[in-house]
Design a protein around this motif. Structure first.
Motif, PDB file in Angstrom:
ATOM      1  N   SER A  65       1.618 104.083 -30.806  1.00  0.00           N
ATOM      2  CA  SER A  65       0.690 102.967 -31.498  1.00  0.00           C
ATOM      3  C   SER A  65       1.815 102.206 -32.323  1.00  0.00           C
ATOM      4  O   SER A  65       1.816 101.000 -32.656  1.00  0.00           O
ATOM      5  CB  SER A  65      -0.490 103.179 -32.267  1.00  0.00           C
ATOM      6  N   THR A  68       3.951 100.199 -30.340  1.00  0.00           N
ATOM      7  CA  THR A  68       3.388  98.971 -29.692  1.00  0.00           C
ATOM      8  C   THR A  68       3.169  97.917 -30.925  1.00  0.00           C
ATOM      9  O   THR A  68       3.580  96.825 -30.641  1.00  0.00           O
ATOM     10  CB  THR A  68       2.057  99.315 -29.372  1.00  0.00           C
ATOM     11  N   ARG A  71       6.790  96.435 -31.337  1.00  0.00           N
ATOM     12  CA  ARG A  71       6.837  95.488 -30.323  1.00  0.00           C
ATOM     13  C   ARG A  71       6.368  94.263 -30.459  1.00  0.00           C
ATOM     14  O   ARG A  71       6.873  93.091 -30.117  1.00  0.00           O
ATOM     15  CB  ARG A  71       6.569  96.125 -29.061  1.00  0.00           C
ATOM     16  N   ASP A  72       5.174  94.296 -30.915  1.00  0.00           N
ATOM     17  CA  ASP A  72       4.410  92.805 -31.385  1.00  0.00           C
ATOM     18  C   ASP A  72       5.205  92.153 -32.242  1.00  0.00           C
ATOM     19  O   ASP A  72       4.934  90.976 -32.290  1.00  0.00           O
ATOM     20  CB  ASP A  72       2.914  93.102 -31.383  1.00  0.00           C
TER      21      ASP A  72
END
Length: 176
Positions: A65, A68, A71-72
């Motif tokens: 998480s 992620t 990356r966002d």
């Protein structure tokens, strides 16, 4: 320079990049072979006392998480890989530090540390200039073992489970 050399130089550069990627992927493949579920279970759970934990910094618990979310925020793949490499290298050293040389997991962790060292040699670009600033701050904090950081007690197997999940996220496309 003559224009006839440009395609040749491009070809040589691509071959060099391809060779570096192949070595990196070989190391990742070796890590995958060492970090199978059965081996993590055996070496990090069965060979440890029940409910045994290792104290790590809060930042050293790197989950999928976290990747992620980064990356966002458009963090580069190189930065994410450097973060993963730095965090897990330190985690392995902390696990290794609590083991006696005769412990059944000692050699397993030593092998993992050697693979991470080989991978670190491939990531010479992991320096402050090439890594995103927010990631570099975390890497620096992990590498300096900042005493001001909060500590967390975590099972050794959970740390390696997180390592594997993040490794699959970062390398599944480039090292199939």
């Amino acid at each position: 320079m003559q224009w006839g050399y440009v395609p040749f130089l491009y070809f040589v550069a691509v071959l060099g990049l391809e060779a570096a990627m192949q070595k990196e992927c070989r190391i990742i493949k070796a890590l995958q072979n060492k970090l199978t579920y059965q081996q993590r279970l055996q070496y990090m759970k069965h060979y440890f006392p029940i409910n045994y934990t290792v104290n790590v910094q809060f930042e050293e618990v790197l989950r999928a998480s976290n990747i992620t979310r980064l990356r966002d925020e458009n963090v580069s793949e190189l930065s994410l890989r450097c973060l993963w490499l730095s965090v897990n290298s330190q985690v392995l050293l902390k696990i290794w530090a609590v083991l006696l040389e005769k412990h059944p997991s000692w050699e397993y962790i030593q092998d993992l540390c050697l693979l991470f060292e080989q991978l670190a040699e491939e990531y010479e670009d992991c320096n402050q200039g090439k890594v995103d600033t927010n990631v570099w701050d975390v890497v620096e904090q992990v590498l300096t073992s900042d005493a001001g950081s909060s500590q967390k007690a975590v099972y050794p197997k959970v740390l390696l489970d997180n390592c594997v999940k993040v490794m699959r996220m970062l390398y599944s496309e480039s090292c199939e």
